[in-house]
Design a protein around this motif. Structure first.
Motif, mmCIF file in Angstrom:
data_model
loop_
_atom_site.group_PDB
_atom_site.id
_atom_site.type_symbol
_atom_site.label_atom_id
_atom_site.label_comp_id
_atom_site.label_asym_id
_atom_site.label_seq_id
_atom_site.Cartn_x
_atom_site.Cartn_y
_atom_site.Cartn_z
ATOM 1 N N TYR A 125 0.832 -1.209 0.000
ATOM 2 C CA TYR A 125 0.000 0.000 0.000
ATOM 3 C C TYR A 125 0.862 1.253 0.000
ATOM 4 C CZ TYR A 125 -2.767 3.709 2.313
ATOM 5 O OH TYR A 125 -3.366 4.893 2.660
ATOM 6 N N GLY A 126 1.854 1.298 0.887
ATOM 7 C CA GLY A 126 2.721 2.463 0.980
ATOM 8 C C GLY A 126 3.481 2.720 -0.305
ATOM 9 N N LYS A 127 4.003 1.657 -0.908
ATOM 10 C CA LYS A 127 4.740 1.811 -2.162
ATOM 11 C C LYS A 127 3.843 2.361 -3.265
ATOM 12 C CE LYS A 127 8.028 -1.937 -1.216
ATOM 13 N NZ LYS A 127 8.469 -3.286 -1.613
ATOM 14 N N GLU A 128 2.619 1.829 -3.336
ATOM 15 C CA GLU A 128 1.691 2.280 -4.369
ATOM 16 C C GLU A 128 1.318 3.749 -4.170
ATOM 17 O OE1 GLU A 128 -0.718 2.717 -7.569
ATOM 18 O OE2 GLU A 128 0.745 1.132 -7.157
ATOM 19 N N VAL A 129 1.057 4.138 -2.922
ATOM 20 C CA VAL A 129 0.715 5.534 -2.632
ATOM 21 C C VAL A 129 1.885 6.455 -2.971
ATOM 22 C CG1 VAL A 129 0.175 7.181 -0.799
ATOM 23 C CG2 VAL A 129 -1.001 4.985 -0.873
ATOM 24 N N ALA A 130 3.103 6.051 -2.586
ATOM 25 C CA ALA A 130 4.287 6.868 -2.875
ATOM 26 C C ALA A 130 4.462 7.050 -4.380
ATOM 27 C CB ALA A 130 5.534 6.231 -2.267
ATOM 28 N N ARG A 131 4.305 5.954 -5.123
ATOM 29 C CA ARG A 131 4.436 6.039 -6.584
ATOM 30 C C ARG A 131 3.382 6.967 -7.176
ATOM 31 N NH1 ARG A 131 5.666 0.329 -6.300
ATOM 32 N NH2 ARG A 131 3.474 -0.147 -6.616
ATOM 33 N N ARG A 132 2.141 6.807 -6.702
ATOM 34 C CA ARG A 132 1.048 7.609 -7.263
ATOM 35 C C ARG A 132 1.224 9.098 -6.955
ATOM 36 N NH1 ARG A 132 -4.243 6.173 -8.395
ATOM 37 N NH2 ARG A 132 -3.329 4.154 -8.920
ATOM 38 N N LEU A 133 1.503 9.415 -5.701
ATOM 39 C CA LEU A 133 1.644 10.819 -5.331
ATOM 40 C C LEU A 133 2.847 11.469 -6.009
ATOM 41 C CD1 LEU A 133 0.844 10.750 -1.496
ATOM 42 C CD2 LEU A 133 -0.621 11.598 -3.339
ATOM 43 N N ALA A 134 3.995 10.799 -5.942
ATOM 44 C CA ALA A 134 5.203 11.372 -6.546
ATOM 45 C C ALA A 134 5.052 11.497 -8.055
ATOM 46 C CB ALA A 134 6.422 10.524 -6.194
ATOM 47 N N SER A 146 13.641 13.552 -1.973
ATOM 48 C CA SER A 146 13.603 12.462 -1.012
ATOM 49 C C SER A 146 15.036 12.083 -0.647
ATOM 50 C CB SER A 146 12.817 11.267 -1.570
ATOM 51 O OG SER A 146 12.409 10.402 -0.523
ATOM 52 N N GLY A 147 15.180 10.932 0.040
ATOM 53 C CA GLY A 147 16.475 10.604 0.609
ATOM 54 C C GLY A 147 17.193 9.398 0.035
ATOM 55 N N LEU A 148 16.710 8.857 -1.099
ATOM 56 C CA LEU A 148 17.344 7.732 -1.804
ATOM 57 C C LEU A 148 17.318 6.427 -1.002
ATOM 58 C CD1 LEU A 148 18.728 7.371 -4.634
ATOM 59 C CD2 LEU A 148 20.907 7.438 -3.446
ATOM 60 N N ALA A 149 16.641 6.395 0.121
ATOM 61 C CA ALA A 149 16.612 5.188 0.948
ATOM 62 C C ALA A 149 15.758 4.099 0.290
ATOM 63 C CB ALA A 149 16.064 5.508 2.339
ATOM 64 N N ARG A 150 15.883 2.899 0.819
ATOM 65 C CA ARG A 150 15.011 1.808 0.395
ATOM 66 C C ARG A 150 13.563 2.157 0.754
ATOM 67 N NH1 ARG A 150 19.374 -0.740 3.221
ATOM 68 N NH2 ARG A 150 20.760 -1.871 1.794
ATOM 69 N N GLY A 151 12.629 1.498 0.118
ATOM 70 C CA GLY A 151 11.233 1.692 0.487
ATOM 71 C C GLY A 151 10.600 2.911 -0.162
ATOM 72 N N ILE A 152 9.955 3.742 0.652
ATOM 73 C CA ILE A 152 9.180 4.870 0.139
ATOM 74 C C ILE A 152 10.034 5.829 -0.672
ATOM 75 C CG2 ILE A 152 7.805 6.887 0.778
ATOM 76 C CD1 ILE A 152 6.373 4.191 1.202
ATOM 77 N N ASP A 153 11.238 6.166 -0.181
ATOM 78 C CA ASP A 153 12.091 7.134 -0.872
ATOM 79 C C ASP A 153 12.403 6.692 -2.301
ATOM 80 O OD1 ASP A 153 12.110 8.012 1.760
ATOM 81 O OD2 ASP A 153 14.221 8.580 1.744
ATOM 82 N N GLY A 154 12.849 5.458 -2.430
ATOM 83 C CA GLY A 154 13.197 4.941 -3.752
ATOM 84 C C GLY A 154 12.007 4.938 -4.695
ATOM 85 N N GLN A 155 10.842 4.559 -4.166
ATOM 86 C CA GLN A 155 9.624 4.549 -4.978
ATOM 87 C C GLN A 155 9.290 5.951 -5.471
ATOM 88 O OE1 GLN A 155 7.827 1.779 -5.844
ATOM 89 N NE2 GLN A 155 9.327 0.497 -4.788
ATOM 90 N N ALA A 156 9.456 6.952 -4.600
ATOM 91 C CA ALA A 156 9.136 8.332 -4.968
ATOM 92 C C ALA A 156 10.075 8.838 -6.060
ATOM 93 C CB ALA A 156 9.213 9.229 -3.734
ATOM 94 N N HIS A 157 11.369 8.596 -5.896
ATOM 95 C CA HIS A 157 12.327 9.025 -6.923
ATOM 96 C C HIS A 157 12.011 8.380 -8.270
ATOM 97 C CE1 HIS A 157 15.021 11.218 -4.320
ATOM 98 N NE2 HIS A 157 15.301 10.168 -3.568
ATOM 99 N N ASP A 162 9.887 8.271 -13.890
ATOM 100 C CA ASP A 162 8.983 7.610 -14.835
ATOM 101 C C ASP A 162 7.972 8.591 -15.416
ATOM 102 O OD1 ASP A 162 10.287 5.241 -14.339
ATOM 103 O OD2 ASP A 162 8.758 4.436 -12.981
ATOM 104 N N ALA A 163 7.632 9.622 -14.637
ATOM 105 C CA ALA A 163 6.672 10.624 -15.095
ATOM 106 C C ALA A 163 7.347 11.721 -15.928
ATOM 107 C CB ALA A 163 5.959 11.256 -13.902
#
Length: 299
Positions: A125-134, A146-157, A162-163
């Motif tokens: 869920y968190g990954k999908e939300v991060a991808r959608r919002l970012a 963001s901070g290049l970290a694993r998880g949410i940060d990487g998904q956002a970058h 991709d956009a």
């Protein structure tokens, strides 16, 4: 360039942070004079014995000209606080970093930036939300930080890239380290389409103590910070605290009350953070709904 090399030199000296560097600038009026100052003058400037000993020991081993050349060979630029290229939003926080190291490039349009951060142990869920919002923010011509970290940060970058948008990764180490190492390809793409940023000099390893302080830069470069998933006391929650101190907006994505990763955002919402269910909540709160059109006109 002369002043810059001494800023680079001072940034390599433990104990010389933003406050002490400002002290030296105000006393000597010239960082070259401060770099070459005698013990008596350094005492007169207001430095204590321990810091003076550190400065004297390190400056004997540091060649500021060689340090600038080292940055150039690594493809890294140094941007001082008084440089017009320094991020304007960051310049206005309390004790802004006197020097930023940048790989890639910063753009005036990065003033329209939003941070998207969260846990390394993100749920589906968190990954999908991060991808959608970012992704939606990037599509609206908002820079994602963001901070290049694993998880949410990487998904956002990745979603920002991709956009077709810009994204900036603020790192807790020197730019000659990529952490985590599996994000090397992502980091290269960010440097190509945005920037890798750090206030740590080359050669600084990704030690755990470096990451909380760097979070002030993530929030400081952003108009607002979105917390997607985060536990209480996590790095993302520290970023939210910095954002509040900097008088920036804090947004939070609600989550399952039984999910550990939702504890942080849910608490922020209880405390008054803006609840986010979609990108419109962010764009409207920050008055960013017309950014894409504005940037088209500028182009």
């Amino acid at each position: 360039m002369t002043e810059l090399k001494y800023r680079v030199g001072f940034n390599l000296v433990p104990g010389i942070g933003p406050a002490r560097l400002k002290l030296l600038e105000e006393y000597f009026g010239d960082l070259g004079l401060a770099w070459r100052a005698s013990l008596a003058d350094l005492y007169a400037a207001g430095l204590d014995r321990k810091v003076i000993e550190s400065l004297v020991a390190h400056r004997s081993r540091i060649n500021p000209d060689a340090e600038l050349e080292k940055l150039s060979q690594a493809g890294v630029s140094a941007i001082a606080l008084d440089d017009p290229a320094y991020p304007p939003l960051l310049r206005h926080i309390h004790h802004p970093p006197p020097l930023l190291y940048v790989k890639g490039h910063l753009d005036p349009a990065d003033e329209w930036a939003v941070a998207v951060v969260g846990t390394r142990r993100a749920s589906a869920y968190g990954k999908e939300v991060a991808r959608r919002l970012a992704g939606d923010l990037a599509a609206s011509r908002i820079t994602i930080i963001s901070g290049l970290a694993r998880g949410i940060d990487g998904q956002a970058h990745q979603a920002a890239l991709d956009a077709g948008g810009r994204t900036i990764a603020v790192m807790g180490c020197g730019l000659d380290y990529i952490y985590p190492p599996e994000h090397a390809k992502l980091a290269a793409a960010i440097a190509e389409r945005g920037a890798l940023v750090s206030d740590y000099p080359l050669g600084t390893p990704p030690d755990a103590v470096n990451f909380p302080p760097r979070n002030r830069i993530i929030s400081g470069m952003s108009l607002g910070t979105v917390i997607v998933e985060a536990d209480i006391g996590s790095g993302a929650m520290i970023t939210a605290e910095f954002a509040l101190e900097q008088d920036r907006e804090v947004f939070a994505v609600p989550g399952n009350i039984y999910n550990r990763g939702s504890k942080g955002p849910n608490r922020l919402i209880q405390q008054g953070a803006k609840l986010v269910t979609g990108v419109t909540d962010i764009l409207e709160e920050l008055n960013l709904t017309m950014v894409a059109q504005h940037r088209e006109i500028q182009a």
